[in-house]
Design an enzyme around this catalytic site. Sequence first.
Site, PDB file in Angstrom:
ATOM      1  N   CYS A   1       0.781  -1.323   0.038  1.00 38.81           N
ATOM      2  CA  CYS A   1       0.098   0.205  -0.085  1.00 38.81           C
ATOM      3  C   CYS A   1       0.950   1.221   0.013  1.00 38.81           C
ATOM      4  CB  CYS A   1      -0.959   0.029   1.277  1.00 38.81           C
ATOM      5  SG  CYS A   1      -1.952   1.357   1.395  1.00 38.81           S
ATOM      6  N   PRO A   2       0.550   2.367  -0.899  1.00 41.04           N
ATOM      7  CA  PRO A   2      -0.651   2.282  -1.436  1.00 41.04           C
ATOM      8  C   PRO A   2      -0.541   2.022  -3.183  1.00 41.04           C
ATOM      9  CG  PRO A   2       0.605   4.545  -1.460  1.00 41.04           C
ATOM     10  CD  PRO A   2       1.140   3.540  -0.713  1.00 41.04           C
TER      11      PRO A   2
END
Length: 81
Positions: free
Chosen positions: A18-19
């Site tokens: 992430c992200p």
Amino acid sequence: MSAEFDIAETLDVKGASCPMPVVQTKTAVDDMDAGDVLEVLATDPGSMSDIDGWADGTDGVELVDQAEGDDVYRYYVRKTE
């Protein structure tokens, strides 16, 4: 699973955290035509909620299916407009 739609492109974001799975998915979808389906392959467990949340909150995309198997998460995102 993919019997309902044809996959236009596959994006491999395995190993990304992430992200990045969402960022790379957005970039790939932006370059596609309306109606095309992008298959996304990810290994980050957080991508389950991240990609679902992104698709729910983004106009012009739809998460049409998702699956988990062999430590890989698969998402099928359709560009709707």
